[in-house]
Design an enzyme around this catalytic site. Structure first.
Site, PDB file in Angstrom:
ATOM      1  N   CYS A  89     -32.056 -27.157 -20.130  1.00  0.00           N
ATOM      2  CA  CYS A  89     -30.869 -27.102 -20.279  1.00  0.00           C
ATOM      3  C   CYS A  89     -30.272 -25.626 -19.648  1.00  0.00           C
ATOM      4  O   CYS A  89     -30.482 -24.552 -20.337  1.00  0.00           O
ATOM      5  CB  CYS A  89     -29.966 -27.164 -21.580  1.00  0.00           C
ATOM      6  SG  CYS A  89     -28.068 -26.830 -21.455  1.00  0.00           S
TER       7      CYS A  89
ATOM      8  N   CYS B 101     -27.440 -23.662 -21.427  1.00  0.00           N
ATOM      9  CA  CYS B 101     -27.915 -23.138 -22.646  1.00  0.00           C
ATOM     10  C   CYS B 101     -28.540 -21.632 -22.661  1.00  0.00           C
ATOM     11  O   CYS B 101     -28.410 -21.002 -23.226  1.00  0.00           O
ATOM     12  CB  CYS B 101     -29.089 -24.204 -23.151  1.00  0.00           C
ATOM     13  SG  CYS B 101     -28.566 -25.754 -23.659  1.00  0.00           S
TER      14      CYS B 101
END
Length: 312
Positions: free
Chosen positions: A54, A57
């Protein structure tokens, strides 16, 4: 929340507190009850659901860690890799990551999804704690640098911004602030070098974008403010629709610090012929706004004038 409680394995008694220095930790499905449910009985706990693949993230987690450390023990951060430990995220109906939940007294009380800028993360934590976080030393230095810039003390401002960069090479406010110091000193090569510290993840930061716009204006405009605008103004008096000259006047006025005057000339050009040269006057005005910053009085007044012309 009964599903979450059902994951308790070897949980400590309610009210148990994590070690004082353990502000940031990774959790598993098995440790969630202790690390979050029980720990949040004493101290609010923020849970960051993330995954190695991700991209957002990777942007968000360092900011969360920074703000939690700034809170000096008033809040804790628990990180959960949903690839390795998906159960809790499923129980909380997490549909996308990054996903952040704040827990108090064993219950989720707030949260958000997606990567947010540091200022919004800080407000999120301040709301959770019910009060403002004390400014960090870097924030104090940034404020001192901004105050010095406003007072015209470029040397002191540069020292303050450089001190922040010694501790945090990717601080966008310090990068932009130091670049603006070099722009004000007409050292445009050094300004370009400093802005090179901002990598792709900072490209959309408003401070960085504003400094880049200020650098572009400095490169395209006169090296020194034009002291005598009489020849240009005489050309405009003879031909008010000489848009090229009007933009030259606006750039010179901006270089001299007359932001309102620069705005008025560009607004007049837009009023007379908005489409001239692919809306060159409007493009120049928007570049000024970005360089000046959204909170600058000239920007706010100029946006009102621009709206009045465009929608009249």
């Amino acid at each position: 929340m009964s599903d979450i409680h059902s994951t308790r394995e070897g949980a400590a008694p309610l009210g148990a507190q994590a070690p004082a220095g353990d502000l940031i930790k990774d959790a598993t499905t098995q440790s969630f009850a202790v690390d979050v449910m029980d720990a949040s009985q004493q101290t609010p706990v923020i849970v960051d659901f993330w995954a190695p693949w991700c991209g957002p993230c990777k942007q968000l987690t360092p900011i969360l860690e920074k703000v939690v450390q700034q809170a000096q023990g008033a809040v804790r951060l628990v990180k959960m890799n949903i690839d390795e430990h998906p159960e809790i995220a499923q129980q909380l109906r997490v549909q996308s990551i990054p996903a952040v939940f704040a827990f108090k007294n064993g219950q989720p009380v707030d949260g958000f999804m997606g990567a947010l800028p540091e200022s919004q993360i800080k407000r999120f934590v301040e709301t959770l704690l019910g009060g403002e976080l004390a400014p960090t030393q870097s924030e104090q230095m940034l404020e001192a640098g901004a105050a010095a810039m406003d007072a015209g003390d470029i040397g002191a401002a540069a020292q303050a911004f450089a001190a922040v960069l010694q501790e945090d090479r990717e601080n966008p406010k310090a990068i932009a602030g130091l670049a603006r110091c070099y722009i004000a000193s007409n050292d445009l090569d050094r300004a370009t070098e400093v802005l090179g510290l901002a990598d792709d993840k900072l490209a959309d930061d408003p401070d960085i974008k504003g400094a880049i716009a200020a650098l572009e204006i400095a490169r395209s405009g006169p090296a020194e403010p034009e002291n005598d605008l009489s020849p240009l103004l005489a050309k405009l008096e003879a031909d008010p629709k000489d848009h090229e000259t009007r933009i030259e006047v606006a750039i010179a006025l901006n270089a001299a610090g007359d932001r309102d005057g620069a705005t008025d000339h560009l607004i007049e050009s837009i009023r007379l012929d908005r489409a001239w040269n692919e809306e060159a006057a409007r493009t120049q005005l928007l570049q000024f706004f970005e360089a000046w910053g959204p909170m600058d009085e000239a920007t706010q007044a100029g946006r009102r004038k621009l709206s009045s012309v465009l929608f009249s």
